[in-house]
Scaffold this active site. Structure first.
Site, PDB file in Angstrom:
ATOM      1  CG  ASP A 192      -1.782   1.212   1.305  1.00 42.57           C
ATOM      2  OD1 ASP A 192      -1.355   2.297   0.865  1.00 42.57           O
ATOM      3  OD2 ASP A 192      -2.915   1.081   1.781  1.00 42.57           O
ATOM      4  CG  HIS A 193       1.244   4.462  -3.005  1.00 47.84           C
ATOM      5  ND1 HIS A 193      -0.031   4.158  -3.393  1.00 47.84           N
ATOM      6  CD2 HIS A 193       1.328   5.815  -3.032  1.00 47.84           C
ATOM      7  CE1 HIS A 193      -0.686   5.276  -3.653  1.00 47.84           C
ATOM      8  NE2 HIS A 193       0.107   6.305  -3.438  1.00 47.84           N
ATOM      9  CG  HIS A 255      -4.376   4.517  -0.241  1.00 43.03           C
ATOM     10  ND1 HIS A 255      -3.411   3.543  -0.320  1.00 43.03           N
ATOM     11  CD2 HIS A 255      -4.616   4.885  -1.523  1.00 43.03           C
ATOM     12  CE1 HIS A 255      -3.103   3.329  -1.590  1.00 43.03           C
ATOM     13  NE2 HIS A 255      -3.821   4.130  -2.342  1.00 43.03           N
TER      14      HIS A 255
HETATM   15  C1  BG6 Z   1      -3.888   4.970  -5.834  1.00 42.38           C
HETATM   16  C2  BG6 Z   1      -5.273   5.058  -6.399  1.00 42.38           C
HETATM   17  O1  BG6 Z   1      -3.756   3.842  -5.022  1.00 42.38           O
HETATM   18  O2  BG6 Z   1      -3.624   6.127  -5.070  1.00 42.38           O
HETATM   19  C3  BG6 Z   1      -5.462   6.321  -7.214  1.00 42.38           C
HETATM   20  O3  BG6 Z   1      -5.519   3.928  -7.211  1.00 42.38           O
HETATM   21  C4  BG6 Z   1      -5.064   7.527  -6.406  1.00 42.38           C
HETATM   22  O4  BG6 Z   1      -6.792   6.439  -7.670  1.00 42.38           O
HETATM   23  C5  BG6 Z   1      -3.688   7.341  -5.800  1.00 42.38           C
HETATM   24  O5  BG6 Z   1      -5.085   8.655  -7.259  1.00 42.38           O
HETATM   25  C6  BG6 Z   1      -3.353   8.464  -4.852  1.00 42.38           C
HETATM   26  O6  BG6 Z   1      -2.034   8.313  -4.450  1.00 42.38           O
HETATM   27  P1  BG6 Z   1      -1.161   9.585  -4.087  1.00 42.38           P
HETATM   28  O7  BG6 Z   1       0.143   9.043  -3.649  1.00 42.38           O
HETATM   29  O8  BG6 Z   1      -1.098  10.414  -5.326  1.00 42.38           O
HETATM   30  O9  BG6 Z   1      -1.926  10.277  -2.999  1.00 42.38           O
END
Ligand code: BG6
Length: 518
Positions: A192-193, A255
């Site tokens: 989960d980044h 997230h």
């Molecule tokens: C991803 C989603 O996991 O996270 C996207 O699939 C979203 O829809 C993105 O835009 C948001 O990530 P960050 O790091 O730009 O907040």
């Protein structure tokens, strides 16, 4: 040794590693994975004996692949464009292995290439298999790896998988079972980044490395908590995927639930991966189940229509490429939940996320209770507000504590003021991209920032009544918010009296005007 200490290690202290990317000719590899690995190499955080093997179906040679990846690095590396000499040092580490993901011969060839590299190095390498493919392949690749014997070495073989981990509880369980058939849980890294973001990791540091806040981090002092992940972007080029997912699956299940766990978890006893993950999963187990009939009171969905964002006209969601013209997919979700335990009983947690909102902001806001007794004269406390702590994750990285101070002058008058911490001002070191942190952790075999099977399933389990209710009742009012607004009006209805969705805090400028954000 702390994480920073580990990052300073020179390359010869890291074990030889082969990084196999399924989907090696795809967008994720080009945009995120290789730029992150390249940046790690610039920080001297890759092993000396290191190779990337990009596996994909299309016909491509090493040279063509390297050329393409160089372009990605030029666009996405945090060091800017890669000078030819620097790129030429990195490029020979990249190899291309053509092959169909559903043919055993692909895995035989891959195994052969790994063995060849190990022979050249005279050393056994850690083999990391990264699935940067469409989700339809997630259930297939592990089986083939298992059958080819490439998953067998519990210490040296690892698999990395990105969200979506399933589409609902049942499919997540099925996928976890496929993974478990070939790999031990300790070999599986579910990304989960958000967990790789500095400011998200800092939630643990802030809560548990300081004695100041933890004693008041509970129902006695905290009135309510909001977690907002607001995006100005629409679905961009991902309409085909997003229209089958929606905000609940795309953002909340992973997230936002991860942020919730970090904010609400009990202190960990040690910094062991499983100790932290146990504490996080406890939060999900304590989340009060929502009965399907109660969903309208606890969850609000929205879909954007045409409007304006960032000063530009924006089309409605249904006009976006890849989206069905009568789509019922939500691009906004807001939820109210309670955590049934001693610390949080009856404290509402409000979660919201949406696309095409007026401002990009990921924030956790901790709203403290009012003072138990107001001893100042009424005229002193005009505009008085209880203290609020904002953990801002992005775009600005920092923390703001809002409290009352005496306004200068002869009279006793109170005004809200802010105390700010901003990463950029306090630390000279730039924050690495989340993928750098996560890929480096996979190489170090540190699973702290990765989702365990039970955690993924617990998050799905909690969301299933909402998913179920939304599936059987088509929304009658979509689109119900204009692009560039804060989502549907109904999101206000989730809030208890006196509560509000906070305006995203402007960490760098003057305090944003307080009040409702929509
Ligand atoms: C991803 C989603 O996991 O996270 C996207 O699939 C979203 O829809 C993105 O835009 C948001 O990530 P960050 O790091 O730009 O907040």
């Amino acid at each position: 040794m702390d994480r920073e200490g580990q990052r300073m290690k020179t390359t010869d202290q890291l074990d030889p590693t082969i990084f196999v990317i399924f989907g090696g000719a795809g967008d994720l590899t080009w945009r995120k994975l290789v730029p992150a690995l390249f940046d790690l190499s610039q920080d001297r955080s890759l092993p000396e004996k290191f190779a990337i093997i990009a596996v994909d179906r299309i016909k491509l040679g090493d040279a063509a692949l390297r050329h393409r990846l160089h372009d990605g690095v030029n666009q996405f590396s945090r060091f800017g464009k890669a000078k030819a000499a620097v790129w030429n040092q990195f490029a020979p580490h990249v190899h291309y292995q053509p092959g169909d993901f559903k043919k055993p011969s692909t895995y035989a060839a891959l195994g052969g290439l790994c063995t060849k590299l190990e022979k050249q190095w005279g050393a056994k390498a850690h083999r990391i298999f990264y699935m940067a493919t469409p989700p339809s392949m997630f259930g297939e690749i592990p089986k083939y790896l298992g059958r080819a014997g490439l998953a067998r070495d519990r210490e040296f073989a690892r698999i990395v998988i990105e969200k979506p981990i399933g589409y609902d509880l049942e499919s997540a369980r099925a996928l976890n079972a496929v993974l478990a058939a070939s790999f031990e849980e300790s070999q599986i890294f579910r990304i989960d980044h958000y967990l790789g973001k500095e400011t998200v990791q800092n939630i643990l540091a802030f809560r548990f490395a300081n004695p100041l806040f933890e004693p008041i981090w509970n129902r006695r002092y905290i009135d309510y908590v909001t977690i907002t992940v607001a995006e100005t972007v629409g679905v961009e080029h991902r309409g085909g995927y997003y229209d089958h997912a929606g905000a609940l699956r795309d953002m909340v299940q992973n997230h936002l639930m991860q942020l919730l766990c970090l904010v609400a978890m009990e202190p960990m006893v040690s910094f062991e991966a499983d100790e932290i993950r146990n504490k996080k999963v406890d939060v999900l187990h304590a989340a009060r189940p929502i009965h399907r009939d109660a969903v309208p009171k606890c969850a609000v969905r929205g879909q954007y229509g045409a409007g304006n964002t960032s000063g530009k006209k924006a089309p409605g969601y249904r006009e976006e490429p890849g989206v069905a013209p009568d789509s019922a997919t939500e691009t906004f979700a807001a939820l109210k939940l309670f955590i049934d335990n001693w610390r949080w009983q009856d404290v509402p947690f409000y979660l919201r996320t949406g696309k095409r909102l007026p401002q990009q902001a990921s924030e956790v806001s901790i709203q403290f209770r009012a003072v138990p007794h107001q001893s100042f004269p009424p005229e002193a406390s005009l505009g008085w507000q209880p203290s609020r702590l904002v953990l801002s994750i992005q775009p600005v990285e920092g923390i703001v504590l809002g409290f009352q101070a005496k306004y200068p002058g002869a009279k006793m008058q109170l005004r809200p003021v802010d105390m700010r911490f901003n990463y950029r001002d306090s630390f000279a070191a730039p924050s690495p991209d989340a993928y750098e942190t996560l890929l480096w952790d996979v190489m170090k075999n540190d699973a702290t920032l990765f989702m365990r099977a039970d955690q993924v399933e617990a998050a799905w389990q909690w969301l299933m009544p909402v998913l179920g209710a939304w599936q059987i009742t088509a929304p009658s009012d979509f689109p119900n918010y204009a692009a560039g607004t804060w989502g549907p009006e109904e999101a206000q209805g989730l809030l208890a009296e006196g509560h509000s969705w906070p305006r995203p805090t402007e960490l760098t400028g003057a305090r944003a005007k307080k009040g409702k954000s929509s």
